[in-house]
Structure formats: structure tokens, C-alpha cells
Write a protein that holds these residues in place. Structure first.
Motif, mmCIF file in Angstrom:
data_model
loop_
_atom_site.group_PDB
_atom_site.id
_atom_site.type_symbol
_atom_site.label_atom_id
_atom_site.label_comp_id
_atom_site.label_asym_id
_atom_site.label_seq_id
_atom_site.Cartn_x
_atom_site.Cartn_y
_atom_site.Cartn_z
ATOM 1 N N SER A 275 0.626 -1.026 -0.290
ATOM 2 C CA SER A 275 0.070 0.194 0.026
ATOM 3 C C SER A 275 0.902 1.395 -0.133
ATOM 4 O O SER A 275 0.597 2.322 -0.072
ATOM 5 N N SER B 155 -7.951 7.197 2.988
ATOM 6 C CA SER B 155 -6.676 6.419 2.205
ATOM 7 C C SER B 155 -5.804 6.342 4.233
ATOM 8 O O SER B 155 -4.279 5.121 3.781
ATOM 9 N N SER B 159 -4.153 3.479 6.670
ATOM 10 C CA SER B 159 -2.492 2.806 6.309
ATOM 11 C C SER B 159 -2.101 2.449 7.409
ATOM 12 O O SER B 159 -2.608 2.627 8.379
ATOM 13 N N LEU B 181 -6.012 -1.191 3.199
ATOM 14 C CA LEU B 181 -6.144 -1.230 1.505
ATOM 15 C C LEU B 181 -4.786 -2.213 0.990
ATOM 16 O O LEU B 181 -4.875 -1.857 -0.271
ATOM 17 N N ALA B 266 -8.337 5.402 -3.368
ATOM 18 C CA ALA B 266 -7.954 4.779 -2.471
ATOM 19 C C ALA B 266 -6.865 3.552 -2.597
ATOM 20 O O ALA B 266 -5.811 3.383 -2.085
ATOM 21 N N THR B 267 -7.112 2.654 -4.003
ATOM 22 C CA THR B 267 -6.241 1.819 -4.525
ATOM 23 C C THR B 267 -5.830 1.805 -5.668
ATOM 24 O O THR B 267 -5.111 0.520 -5.755
#
Lengths: 451, 322
Positions: A275, B155, B159, B181, B266-267
Motif C-alpha cells: 500500500s 486512505s 494506512s 488497503l 484509494a487503491t
């Protein structure tokens, strides 16, 4: 509901559908066109920007100050030329490039992966300018990546772009953390490198900061570095350039992918690597949270400012001392639209950027990258011990060893986001094997190149 | 609790137009007048209809046309028949995107509608106090925030060093902390949480407004009959807001199937395509892979899918009244 009302409604629906069908199918012919005439009129005399006022229409990448700095300096030297600059994120340029080149052709454009743009006839063939300016006399490897033949494979054929400097990648390290784990100087072999990675982990330091989140599979950096340690860079380049029969799934590359999987298993990357984005990687490295980072010399100037004297750079070490070395190294490519209004002046600017002393100084100091141009071209002084000095020296080493390769993410327009990234993320999560990674990428590559 | 409307003749053009044995002269006059009224009505509707046809219907028609071609958006296209549709329905990645969208319905629709029902019921019971206004405002705020901003905020929260993990660590749940995520198992639910957070406000406001229309005497009667709050909820409140629930479910199901913004921010579909949805994949196909044909085919499939899901839902939820 009365019959009349029903009838009326039906009439309305029918007329609406008929109307929209009419406007929709008005052009039932296949969409698309064959493109306009291009600007490649035969050159007469030396290309120049002339004496009249010229406004160069430019489309640059946001976040990279180099092209605008060069444009300012160019206007200072040639006051009749000014720039109308539009900037976008690289991803946005990637999406817009075909339509922009077709509909409002810029004189200068920062190019994404270019083989499709070139084979669609959207870019100007720069070979006449290369001849006129004497670019042929430069080291051939500099321009190789920007040549595209009729089939869309790169490395040969007409020249469709020029670089404003070329970038180099390798491994940045935090000198202070390096001392803590007893790394007096950069590793000379891959085995030594593995040793330092383990030592860092055992000392509670995250060994490698690397981005791999979202649509940006940053593990492609260490993977390609490992490919250069295990195998021949020319074979990797053939694959990137879409040479017929090229295959990424070779025993050497498999060894590289397995080595990377080993690093993942050993916990050499951060837990949240899947991420982490690019800016998080940079902030963690700059803040001393990680020992190593696989990245490129476009950050040299930035690191010299943010951690003066604190960061170092080395090329990915070979398997054995004195073995072959390689690195991802690619020009920051700029092209001219096939139908650009001021193609000649734009080409003059690109030549100036590679040959003018002031322009080359700006490229090193602001861009952090090595200028294009003749092998014995002017080089500005850089501070000793700085990251910039280290990356420039590494660039010379790679050039000597003929170990430059383009980025494996540049093989096709979508191989990075659609294939490398998801597969590398799966590799981290243990949902993909090294064999599966290469097989899957090769399958996607073949379907994309086959189109 | 359907209102007995069927006995009352519906007013409007259709009602007036019913012939009632008029003399021939007055019939001609009324037809003349009606024609004038019609023209005026069409003239008033025309500008909107034109925009609708040009910006909604035309793109649908051209998309349908493109979906039968292999086209890169620039050079001349070639006819490929149904090949693009075959690709959309057979490529595992594209089918996976459709399945992800259906999973999102759980988070974008079922969870927020359920939460909004509970919250609305609680707020209704404290309607007089200031707390009710505050609660309504707090729950509605996410609706005002642009989806892109919501995606960015969340996001950060999700995290590895974000608020969610900080709270988990503070209560000793270190073992469950992760990059929500970036984890294959949690990425889609984590994106779903963002969607639920956004949608709950819309549903709440709709359902609350529905509740104010319920006759208070019904509650009084139920209470006299000895009904508790749970029985009240299921026998009076729930049927009373049936229309509103139908709207909520329709809107949120469409937003789940056609989702794009939150996931893009977000992803971007990661990790490993775990959060890839049709909207995002259409965007990638059209603008990165430059497969305009496949992208168009996928968008036509998505449209058909949305209609196929929403129409039966409407029937089911609205009942016979519609």
C-alpha cells in the motif's frame, strides 16, 4: 391511464429513440481517421528558429522543473522564442497523448511509452534533423530506445523522440544507517548485498523502502536490477523493444524473480509495501527509516538538498566481483507532433538542450540526470561526495560497460499497470510464484504486442 | 400501507381529454386548445430533451457502435462483431471486476441502508432534543465531502500508521493491525467501509423525511395495543418508509455497480486487482490500453447489468403501487 395518453407517450418514446439513433448512427462508418498530413517537409539549410516571433506549444509533466527551466534559458538566449506550456501528471499525459497529438498537435510533448504513438503516425520522424544536427555522431545507444520501426518494435527504424537528459537507476543508501550495521562501503557482490540486508533487518531497521501500492508496482525496480545481476541486459532490452520472439520468461530472469521472492520472504521490505506509494517511500527514506531504496537519479538533487552528505548511491552489484553490471537507464523522452506548427524550432530546441553548455548545466543541476549529446560533451562541476556526483559517475560506468537497459514497464503502453503491478503485488502477498509472475507477464505481453 | 388512491380519477391532460358528449363546435375548439397546449409543453421540454439526447442517448448509441469494432481511438477501426463482448465475458480479470462490484453492494448498499434505518429510528425517538440535529448533521456531512476527498482521507486513516491502526494498537490489538488497503483479504472491505461511510448520510436523510410523514396516531394506537418499540418499528416505521428504502437501495446499488472515484483514489484497483471494478477497468481499457472497442463493450455490459439488477429491485421494493 387513457389510451390517448398511452399513444402520446409511445409517440414520444419512438421519436426520442429515432432521434438519438439518427444522431448516433449519422456516422455509421467505422470510427477513426487516417490522420492529417505531417510536417516533415524537406529541410532546406540548417534548422533554426528564425528571427520572427515564435510561440512553441509545449506539453510537459507536472512535478519536474527541468523542461520549464530549459525553456526559460532558451528564451533568454533566443528572445524571439517563447513557450506556451501546459502541464499534467504523467498518467494524464499517457491518457491524453494520442488525442492531443491528433487534435491539437504540440510542438514539444513529454512522451509516454511511444511505440504505438509512432506506429499510428502521430509523431514526427526526426531523422532529417538528426542528420542535420549530427546526432548520428553521438553514442548510438543514447538514441536507440527512441527508434521505432514499422511494426512498432523499438531499437531500430526512424527516430521519433529526443531526450532532455537520460536517467539512471540503482540503489540509494542511508550512510548513517549503513555505518550502524557495519557497511563501510557499498557491496561489491550480490551476496554481500544480501548480507547487509539481513544485518539491517536483524538490527531492527527496515532494509528496503520500496513503493508497490495502487497501480504502481515499484518492486519492478529491484526485480529488473536483479535481472541485470543474473543475466544479459541485451536480452531484456530485446523484450522491451518488442523484438520478434523475445521472452521475459528465461532461466536468468526466473533466478532474479526467485531472488526477489526470497527478499520478500526474509522480510526485507516494509510490511505495508503493497500500500506504499512513491511519496511515502521517499519520506521514509529521507527520514532515515530505511537503509536502501531502489530509485533513479531524478532524485539526486532532491536527496542532496534534503539529507546533505547523508545519502549514497551504488549500482546493483553483480553476482561475482568484476561480473557484468547493468542498470535501467532511459532518456526523458520528448517528441514533436507529426503535424506540429513549429517542428523546426522545436527540433532546434532539442539539439540546443543537448549541446549548449548552459543547458547541460541546468540538466545536471536541476534534472539530476546526465545530458544527452556527444561522449565528450561539456560537464559542469558537481560537489564531491554528493549523490549527484555518485549517480553521474555510475552513469559513466554503465555507459562504458554498455549495460544500459530501458525499463521493463515500458515494453507496452499497459504492461506496467495491467500486468507487472498486479503480479508483483500478488508475489508479495504469496498469491503468485516467481514462475507464475514471468509466465503471466509474458502472456499479457504477447496479447498486447499481437494486437 | 398503500393509500387508497385508485378510486380517485387522476387529474391532468389525460383526465381532461376524456370526451363527454360535447357539441361538434366545442370539440373542435378543445382540440385546437389542446394542440396549442401540447406545442407549448413540447417546446418547454425540448431544450432539456435535446441536451439529454445529445449528452446521454448519443454517447450510449456511439458506445454501442464502438463496441463492435477493434479501435485504438485514432486510426481507422476494424469490424469485429461480438468479439469484444466475448472478451468481456470470458477474460477472468474482467469477470473478476464484475464480481467485485457485486461484493461492493454489501458495503455500499446493504450496510448503509441498515445503519441508516437504525440511526433514523434512534434520532426520531429523540427528535425534540438538540442531539438529534447534531447527530443528523454529523451523519450527513460525508455526503457533502467530494468522493475524491473522502477517498484520500480514508486512505490515510487506513494506512499502516493511520488512525485505525493507532486505535487498534491503543487497545492492545496489535496483532490485527495491517495496511488495510494493501492487504489482499481486507482491501475490498476497506474500500467498502469508505463507501458505507459516504452513503449512510444520504439514506439517513431520506428515511428520516419518510418517518416524519408517518401519522403519529398510528404509534399511539400501537402503544395502546401494547406494542413495544421493536414491534412499532417493524409494523409501522418500516412499512411507512418503504418508498424511501426503495430509493436508497436503488441509488446505492447503482453506486456500487458503477463505482469509480473512491476506488481510483484509494487503491487504483490494487493490490493485485483485488479491488478492480468495472468502472475502473473501463477507464484503464479506454485510456491506457487504448482498447476503445473492449471498453465500450464492457460499458454496455455494465449498463445492462445495472438495469438487470435495479429493475427487479424496484418491482420488489416498491410493490404494486408504482
Amino acid at each position: 391511464m387513457s389510451r390517448i395518453r398511452k399513444l402520446r407517450r409511445r409517440a414520444l418514446v419512438v421519436s426520442g429513440v429515432a432521434f438519438s439513433a439518427a444522431i448516433g448512427l449519422a456516422a455509421c462508418a467505422p470510427p477513426g481517421s487516417d490522420g492529417a498530413d505531417d510536417a516533415s517537409a524537406p529541410l532546406t539549410g540548417d534548422p533554426t528558429c528564425g528571427e520572427d516571433a515564435v510561440v512553441l506549444n509545449a506539453y510537459f509533466e507536472t512535478g519536474f522543473p527541468l523542461p520549464s527551466a530549459l525553456a526559460d534559458e532558451f528564451t533568454r538566449q533566443y528572445p524571439n522564442v517563447t513557450f506556451d506550456i501546459r502541464e499534467d501528471q504523467f498518467a494524464v499525459i499517457t491518457q491524453n497523448a494520442p488525442r492531443t497529438l491528433q487534435d491539437s498537435p504540440p510542438d514539444l510533448i513529454r512522451l509516454p511509452q511511444m511505440s504505438e504513438l509512432a506506429s499510428d503516425g502521430l509523431l514526427l520522424d526526426l531523422d532529417p534533423y538528426a542528420e542535420a544536427f549530427g546526432w548520428d555522431a553521438w553514442p548510438a545507444s543514447q538514441l536507440e530506445q527512441m527508434r521505432v520501426d514499422e511494426d512498432g518494435s523499438r531499437g531500430d527504424g526512424p527516430l521519433y523522440a529526443m531526450g532532455l537528459g537520460y536517467s539512471m537507476t540503482g540503489v540509494f543508501y542511508n550512510k548513517e544507517l549503513g555505518e550502524q550495521i557495519g557497511m563501510a562501503e557499498p557491496p561489491a557482490t550480490l551476496e554481500e548485498f544480501d548480507g547487509y540486508l539481513a544485518a539491517a533487518r536483524d538490527a531492527g531497521i527496515t532494509p528496503i523502502a520500496q513503493f508497490n501500492g495502487g497501480a504502481t508496482g515499484g518492486l519492478a525496480f529491484p526485480l529488473q536490477a536483479l535481472m541485470a545481476s543474473y543475466g544479459d541486459t541485451a536480452a531484456v532490452n530485446d523484450w522491451i523493444f518488442q523484438k520478434p520472439g523475445a521472452d521475459i520468461d528465461t532461466p536468468e530472469n526466473l533466478a532474479a524473480a526467485e531472488h526477489l521472492a526470497g527478499w520478500i520472504d526474509e522480510g526485507y521490505f516494509a510490511d505495508d509495501v503493497n500500500s506504499m506509494d512513491y511519496s511515502q517511500m521517499m519520506s521514509r527514506f529521507v527520514n532515515g527509516e530505511s537503509l536502501f531504496m531502489f530509485n533513479g537519479d531524478w532524485e539526486s538533487g532532491n536527496l542532496d538538498t534534503q539529507m546533505p552528505g547523508g545519502a549514497g548511491f551504488f549500482l546493483m552489484p553483480p553476482l561475482e566481483t568484476g561480473g557484468t553490471i547493468g542498470a535501467m537507464s532511459a532518456p526523458a523522452t520528448y517528441g514533436i507532433a507529426a503535424t506540429a506548427e513549429h517542428a523546426e524550432c522545436a527540433a532546434f530546441f532539442l539539439n540546443w538542450a543537448a549541446t549548449d553548455e548552459q543547458a547541460r548545466t541546468i540538466e545536471v543541476e536541476i534534472g539530476g540526470s546526465h545530458p544527452m549529446g556527444p561522449a565528450d560533451g561539456f560537464m559542469p562541476e558537481v560537489a564531491e561526495g554528493s549523490v549527484t556526483a555518485a549517480t553521474l559517475a555510475a552513469g559513466a560506468t554503465i555507459s562504458e560497460a554498455n549495460g544500459a537497459m530501458d525499463f521493463i514497464a515500458n515494453a507496452t503502453g499497459s504492461i506496467y499497470a495491467q500486468s507487472w503491478t498486479p503480479n508483483l503485488q500478488k508475489l508479495v502477498a504469496g498469491e503468485q510464484t516467481p514462475e507464475g509472475l514471468l509466465e503471466s507477464v509474458q502472456a499479457d505481453y504477447e496479447s498486447q504486442v499481437g494486437d | 400501507m398503500p393509500a387508497p388512491t385508485s378510486a380517485v380519477p387522476a387529474p391532468g391532460l389525460g383526465g381532461d381529454a376524456r370526451p363527454r358528449r360535447p357539441s361538434s363546435g366545442s370539440r373542435a375548439r378543445s382540440r385546437h386548445r389542446r394542440l396549442g397546449g401540447d406545442l407549448l409543453a413540447y417546446a418547454l421540454v425540448a431544450p432539456a430533451a435535446l441536451f439529454y439526447a445529445f449528452f446521454v442517448l448519443r454517447p450510449i448509441v456511439t458506445s454501442a457502435q464502438y463496441s463492435f469494432y477493434d479501435w485504438n481511438g485514432v486510426s481507422t477501426a476494424t469490424w469485429v462483431g461480438f468479439d469484444n463482448y466475448v472478451a468481456v465475458l470470458s477474460e477472468p480479470k474482467l469477470v473478476g471486476a464484475i464480481l467485485n462490484a457485486f461484493e461492493l453492494i454489501l458495503y455500499f448498499s446493504i450496510v448503509p441502508v441498515g445503519l441508516a434505518l437504525v440511526a433514523a429510528n434512534l434520532i426520531r425517538s429523540i427528535a425534540a432534543s438538540r442531539l438529534a440535529t447534531a447527530a443528523r448533521t454529523v451523519l450527513f456531512i460525508p455526503q457533502v465531502i467530494p468522493l475524491v476527498a473522502a477517498g484520500i482521507i480514508w486512505s490515510w486513516q487506513l494506512s499502516s500508521d493511520g488512525l485505525v491502526n493507532q486505535i487498534l494498537r491503543a487497545v492492545g490489538l496489535d496483532a490485527v493491525t495491517r495496511a488495510w488497503l494493501g492487504d489482499f483479504g481486507t482491501a475490498l472491505p476497506a474500500v467498502g467501509v469508505i463507501g458505507a461511510w459516504v452513503q449512510v448520510g444520504l439514506c439517513l436523510v431520506l428515511i428520516l423525511s419518510g418517518m416524519t410523514r408517518i401519522d403519529a396516531s398510528l404509534y399511539e394506537a400501537a402503544r395502546l395495543d401494547g406494542a413495544g418499540p421493536v414491534r412499532e418499528f417493524f409494523s409501522i416505521t418500516l412499512p411507512g418508509v418503504r418508498q424511501e428504502i426503495a430509493i436508497c437501495v436503488t441509488v446505492t446499488v447503482i453506486s456500487a455497480l458503477a463505482s469509480f472515484d473512491i476506488i481510483y483514489v484509494a487503491t487504483q484497483g490494487g493490490p493485485g486487482n483485488r479491488t478492480l471494478v468495472p468502472g475502473l477497468q473501463i477507464f484503464y481499457l479506454a485510456f491506457f490500453e487504448r482498447e476503445i472497442g473492449t471498453a465500450s463493450a464492457f460499458s454496455i455490459v455494465l449498463m445492462a447489468l445495472v438495469i438487470a439488477v435495479v429493475l427487479p429491485l424496484q418491482r420488489l421494493l416498491r410493490g404494486r403501487e408504482s
